[in-house]
Every structure is written in C-alpha cells, then in structure tokens.
Design a protein around this motif. Structure first.
Motif, PDB file in Angstrom:
ATOM      1  N   TRP A  83       4.644  44.927  19.143  1.00 32.26           N
ATOM      2  CA  TRP A  83       3.655  44.079  19.804  1.00 32.26           C
ATOM      3  C   TRP A  83       3.965  43.970  21.290  1.00 32.26           C
ATOM      4  O   TRP A  83       5.122  43.966  21.709  1.00 32.26           O
ATOM      5  N   TRP A 121       3.180  42.511   8.731  1.00 27.52           N
ATOM      6  CA  TRP A 121       3.081  43.207  10.006  1.00 27.52           C
ATOM      7  C   TRP A 121       4.479  43.373  10.583  1.00 27.52           C
ATOM      8  O   TRP A 121       5.276  42.448  10.560  1.00 27.52           O
ATOM      9  N   SER A 125       6.255  43.521  13.868  1.00 21.39           N
ATOM     10  CA  SER A 125       5.944  43.205  15.259  1.00 21.39           C
ATOM     11  C   SER A 125       6.961  43.771  16.243  1.00 21.39           C
ATOM     12  O   SER A 125       6.670  43.931  17.427  1.00 21.39           O
ATOM     13  N   VAL A 155       3.322  32.622  14.291  1.00 21.64           N
ATOM     14  CA  VAL A 155       2.232  33.586  14.436  1.00 21.64           C
ATOM     15  C   VAL A 155       0.921  32.828  14.321  1.00 21.64           C
ATOM     16  O   VAL A 155       0.796  31.917  13.492  1.00 21.64           O
ATOM     17  N   GLN A 202      -0.505  41.515  19.030  1.00 20.14           N
ATOM     18  CA  GLN A 202      -0.649  42.648  18.123  1.00 20.14           C
ATOM     19  C   GLN A 202      -1.576  43.675  18.770  1.00 20.14           C
ATOM     20  O   GLN A 202      -2.712  43.362  19.143  1.00 20.14           O
TER      21      GLN A 202
END
Length: 667
Positions: free
Chosen positions: A18, A627, A629, A636, A655
């Motif tokens: 990310w 996910w 990251s 989140v 993201q």
C-alpha cells in the motif's frame, strides 16, 4: 483471485504494498548528502525508516526500514565519498542499550548488521576527510574505530573506563585522522595518537556538561566548536582551552547540532531545542532564525548553494530555506512519521476524511482531506496542541474530537471546547434497572422513532456543572445522532450535535477506554473489563473477557448484535451478548490493534500491529477476506471502493487497488 487453505496463512498473489498517503511531517532526525551530488540526500527517522530525496529535499521517498524494526533511531548516516552506493547507519533504541551499525552496498535498499558492532547503542559517528577508510563510532560503552571502511572495528577508548563512555559526539581532525575529539554525557576528550592515550579537554567548560556536538573548521583545524547543556563553546587552540560564546539564551542551551557553512566559515548554525540560531561572525553574536517552538535535530547546508538550508525537526519534519535560514517552509512531500490515532469520515461527503494524531503539539492535532487522502490540510486551530485520541462525525456533519484534555467541536472558526457545555445530570437519562429486576435488560431492543421522541421529551432537568471538562477522552462512538464518549471520568452521552453532554450514571466502570455503539447496543471496556448495554445505556451487565485475552486493545459491535474484542492474543467474537467467545478458525492474527464494523459493507475489519495482513469478516456468515498491505497497521477503514490504513508510526497508507483474497466460510 480466491484461495482456500487449512492451517496456514496463504501468500496473497499479486499483492502490492500500500502506498504512503500522509499526512506528511513528523519526527525527522538526520541528514546525509551524496558527496558527488549535493541534491541527493538521505533522511533518518526515529522509526527505523530511511528516506531519500533526489531534488535537494523537495520530495522524499521511503527507501527501506533498517533491520525491519520500528524502534531504531537513525541519527548518523555516512556515505562513502568514493562509492555513494556504500552507506553506513548508526542506530540506537530509545530507553534501551540496544542498537547497531548497518551497512548497505546498494544505496540503502538492502542492509546487513556489522557483526562486531551488533547490539551497540551508537550515539555518534564521524568519517575522516583525509582518509575515508577511518571511521569512528561512539556508543554507550566507548569509542570504536574502523580503519578499513567499516569492515572491522576495535575499541580505542580504555575498556571499562569510568569516564569515556556514553559518547554523544565525535569529530576527526581534517588533516590528521589520529586526532579525534569525543564528547560524552560528562565532558569532552581528545586523542592525538589514534586512541592510545586520551586527555580531558575541559578547561573553560562548566563541569559536568553533556557535549552534544563538536565541529572542526576544515581550513583551520585549531578552531573547534563544542555545544553542551551549559551553552556553546569555542577553542582557538585545538581544544586546549574553550571560551563560552554569548548570545544563546539559557533556555536554548541544549544545542543538539552545530554546523559550519561550507562556503562561509564565519557562519555557524546552532540547532537547539528552542529554535535555530545563526552567527555570521564566528560566534560573537547569534540570531534566532526560527520560532522558539522548533526543536532542531540536524542541519544541512548545500555546499554548492549555501543559501539552501534544511532542518530536521521534531514534529515538523523537514523545513527548507532558500535564503540562508532567513525564512523556512515545510518540505515534507512523501515523508511522514505521524502517529495517527483516529479517523472519521464526513457523514455528508465521503471524500472528506479526517485523521487525528498524537505527539504533534501545535503542528499535529487533526488533518483534513477533501479528496480521500490525496492532499491534507491541518485543522487544529483551537486545540492548543492537544493530542487527539478519537474522532467522530455526527449525522449533521459536525466533527468532534476526543483529546488528552476534553471534547472539542469543529466549527467555521476552528475548534471550541465542548467541555464548557458539560451538563452533569442528577440522574441517568433512563432510570437504571438492576439485572435482578429486569432480565430483559440483556435482550436486544429496537427503538422506534416515536419511542425515541418520547424518551427525549422526558429528559430530566440538568444541574449546573463545572465550567470545563478536561478529562482524557479515549474514544467516541456515534449511534443514530447520539455520541458516546469514553473518558477518564466515566462514560458521557452527547446530544444536540455535540453541544450537550451528560454522564451516564448507570454505568459503574472506571476509566472506560473503549466504546462501540450500534442500534442501541453499547459495549464499553476498560483494559481488563467489559460492560454491555442493549437498551441505549439504561442498564448494564458485566461481560467476561475471552479466556486467552489478558488486556483489551480494541472493541467493536456489528449490526447483527455480535461483539468483537481484540488484543495481543488475537480477535474474538461473541454472538450471545458475551456469554461465550470464539475465535474464527481461519483468522490467524495476533497483536490485534483495531477492529471496526464497516456497516456499508456488512463486515468487520481487523488490523494487526505485528502482521502486514488485514482482514475483513463478513457479517453474519463470517466469511473471511484478507489483504496484504506491506505494513503493520493500527486500523483499517473503507473510503469509497478501497481501503486506507493507519500505520503504527508512519502516517496513513492507501490500497492501490482492490486485491481481495477469499479464504473460506467459518460460520
């Protein structure tokens, strides 16, 4: 992309780390410039991150995290003048004796720990101008030297010395590499034979002075400057005697950094804990160049353009000047070491988001973005430098902030203290019933619009309260135009768009840190206990913690009457009002820092402080998505069709695209 697994965590395919999102600024510690390109700079932090700039500090990019740790202070970066890809970083850990020397051969992308210096708390470093193979490092134990460009090291101060230890500053004579100056937490020392013998050079200094910085005039090596907790000193005879320089006020005597202008030797900059000072006459007079609220950790002057000056500061990040320090502007694009604590989204405009930060003082507080986090503006007028621990947006679109000293409300002219409007009630809004008298207190109850209106019409009269409310406000939670505040003085109920606050007397839980409220179900927790109300706070029942959970870090209530709690042992959920708790078979995560009910997407989002995986648990079927990251995250949140997360100490990350991996159904 979908995978099902049993017992192990799969690797997310095509995962993209990310991207950093800001807000920019924070704690900057040290600079280093490429000797072959003065516009190519490195920046050290107090969170183990190394940054790089190719344009003289206008924009920054993360390069790497040293040793994959977030507790290393990078105060000293050396670049080999013969090979700018060869870097050395000296690191230490605040409050501990740990640290080390780290070496990179590829411009800082990859690092290895130098074995002989492993575990050393490195507080100072210097490289010889006449022989770059000679490098010295000061640690809590003494002074070490390398004569082969960092490959091997040896202690050159007396082993076990009761004087030469805790070495805060070092300087090597520009002509003779055997002449070394060392400043300790007590007094300065000097050797002329490479460490065979050391002499105390304290003449003229106030006794017991911490020596923070030592510099030597490269053209006149007999001219030496030293800064200490007692002020700034200058020697004209290579340290035989020092004389105190006047012009620095006593409150700013903690001069962490001295730097001589490479093109103007009579100009010396002094970075103090109360601003940047400059002399242009060799120390006869000093002028304050910044406000006294600036804490300066390091200074950089471009040797090819001395009017270009950079400061590494506490809280304010990097400050840049193009007029020899006469004026400064922030220069933090791409750089963030902000400790984000809280998040809120405008209830009327989902592109308008807010984050609260801690440890920022006047430069911190609250930051607002009107475009989902692409650009940020500080919105802290009226907060008075308070740390912000919680944020919530009311249905009317008003932003409320819970701070270290009270509740604040954002208006057109800035923040105002809602605590001044606190109305302590003589009795709770609805008379509390004991569990013995009403078993229905534990059952979920639906409130109709008519019922809510009747309840408000029958509110008891309030009595005059104190003129302000300065308790710590740990958390804020909004439920259908009611805001609940967990504070160090109990649970509060906020109405009238955050204008009126009353204590909820029915709750007997001291110091509630966490509050989560959905559809009249309110879950309130301290660090080791939980209370639950299913009737908007009229009655409460005690809920036992999950067996494996010793301390609570985060809580949530989902829209299906489910309770969620997280901590070091993981994340636990209950579907029976806390009578029993369970872990989800495929949700393997420890050090849970954040759980949040995402009502729009009917899921609970889970973030970990020790894992780079974040999870989404759909409600009510408990199907899990995850996910990767690339970051350890504090929490989140959804923004539009993607997620953003708060790192532990490095601002927000976003993201890049929706890369979702479905694990399995665990209902």
């Amino acid at each position: 992309m979908s995978v099902v697994f049993l017992g192990i965590m799969p690797t997310a395919m095509h995962a993209v780390t990310w991207f950093p999102l800001g807000p920019y600024g924070g704690y900057a510690r040290s600079f280093a410039a490429d000797p072959s390109n003065s516009r190519h700079l490195y920046l050290g932090t107090a969170t183990g991150w190394l940054y790089e700039s190719m344009d003289g500090g206008a924009k920054w990019a993360r390069v790497s995290r040293i040793d994959k740790r977030d507790d290393l202070v990078l105060d000293h970066i050396l670049i080999d003048p013969r090979n700018p890809k060869h870097l050395m970083v000296g690191a230490f850990e605040v409050g501990h004796t740990d640290g080390g020397l780290y070496i990179s051969e590829d411009g800082g992308r990859n690092w290895y720990a130098q074995a002989e210096m492993r575990g050393q708390s490195i507080r100072s470093m210097a490289q010889s101008l006449s022989d770059p193979d000679v490098i010295v490092a000061g640690t809590l134990q003494g002074i070490y030297r390398s004569t082969d460009n960092g490959k091997h090291w040896a202690l050159i101060s007396p082993e076990g010395s009761k004087e030469i230890h805790e070495v805060e500053s070092l300087a090597i004579d520009p002509v003779n590499p055997k002449i070394i100056y060392a400043g300790t937490w007590h007094l300065p020392w000097k050797t002329v034979d490479g460490g065979e013998h050391w002499d105390n050079i304290k003449k003229g200094l106030i006794d017991d002075s911490d020596v923070f910085s030592i510099i030597i005039d490269p053209a006149k090596s007999h001219v030496v400057y030293a800064s200490a907790c007692s002020g700034i000193y200058k020697s004209l005879d290579a340290g035989a005697e020092f004389k105190k320089i006047q012009g620095i006020p006593s409150t700013a005597r903690r001069t962490r950094k001295l730097l001589q202008d490479p093109a103007n030797p009579e100009t010396v900059y002094a970075g103090t804990t109360e601003g940047l000072y400059r002399t242009q006459d060799g120390g006869k007079t000093f002028s304050l160049m910044t406000g006294p609220d600036i804490v300066v950790n390091d200074i950089y002057v471009d040797p090819k353009n001395p009017s270009h000056v950079l400061l590494a500061t506490d809280r304010g990040g990097v400050l840049s000047s193009e007029d020899s320090a006469t004026s400064f502007v922030a220069s933090n694009a791409g750089f963030s070491t902000q400790q984000v604590t809280s998040f809120a989204m405008d209830s009327h405009n989902r592109a308008r988001i807010y984050v609260g930060v801690a440890n920022g003082k006047e430069i911190g507080g609250v930051f607002e973005s009107l475009d989902g986090g692409i650009r940020w503006e500080q919105q802290s007028v009226g907060l008075g430098g308070r740390d912000v621990f919680s944020l919530v947006s009311t249905p009317e679109g008003t932003l409320l902030a819970g701070t270290a000293h009270g509740i604040f409300r954002l208006g057109d002219s800035g923040w105002t203290d809602s605590g001044a409007l606190l109305q302590p009630a003589a009795a709770p809004i609805v008379k509390a019933k004991t569990a013995a008298k009403s078993k229905a207190a534990h059952a979920p109850q639906k409130r109709t619009v008519a019922a809510k209106s009747t309840a408000r019409a029958k509110k008891p009269a309030v009595v005059a309260g104190p003129p302000n409310f300065s308790a710590i406000v740990y958390s804020l939670s909004e439920d259908d135009d009611i805001v609940y505040a967990g504070t160090s003085e109990g649970l509060l109920r906020g109405e009238n768009d955050g204008h009126t606050w009353t204590p909820i007397a029915s709750l007997h839980l001291p110091d509630p840190h966490f509050v989560a409220a959905v559809k009249s179900t309110i879950m309130v927790a301290g660090l080791k206990n939980i209370e639950l109300s299913t009737d908007a706070g009229a009655t409460w029942s005690t809920v036992s913690l999950p067996e494996d959970l010793t301390q609570i870090a985060t809580i949530a209530v989902d829209g299906q009457e489910g309770l969620w709690v997280g901590g070091q042992a993981g994340v636990f959920c209950s579907t029976d009002h806390g009578q029993s708790w369970k872990t989800l078979p495929n949700l393997y995560v420890k050090d849970v820092a954040g759980v949040f009910y995402d009502a729009a997407n009917h899921r609970v989002l889970v973030a970990s402080g020790s894992s780079t995986f974040s999870f989404g648990v759909s409600v009510p079927d408990h199907k899990i998505s995850y996910w990767e990251s690339g970051w350890n995250l504090r929490f989140v949140r959804p923004v539009g069709d993607h997620l953003i997360g708060a790192t532990m100490f490095d601002g927000m990350v976003v993201q890049p695209q929706m890369v979702v991996s479905e694990i399995s159904s665990t209902k």
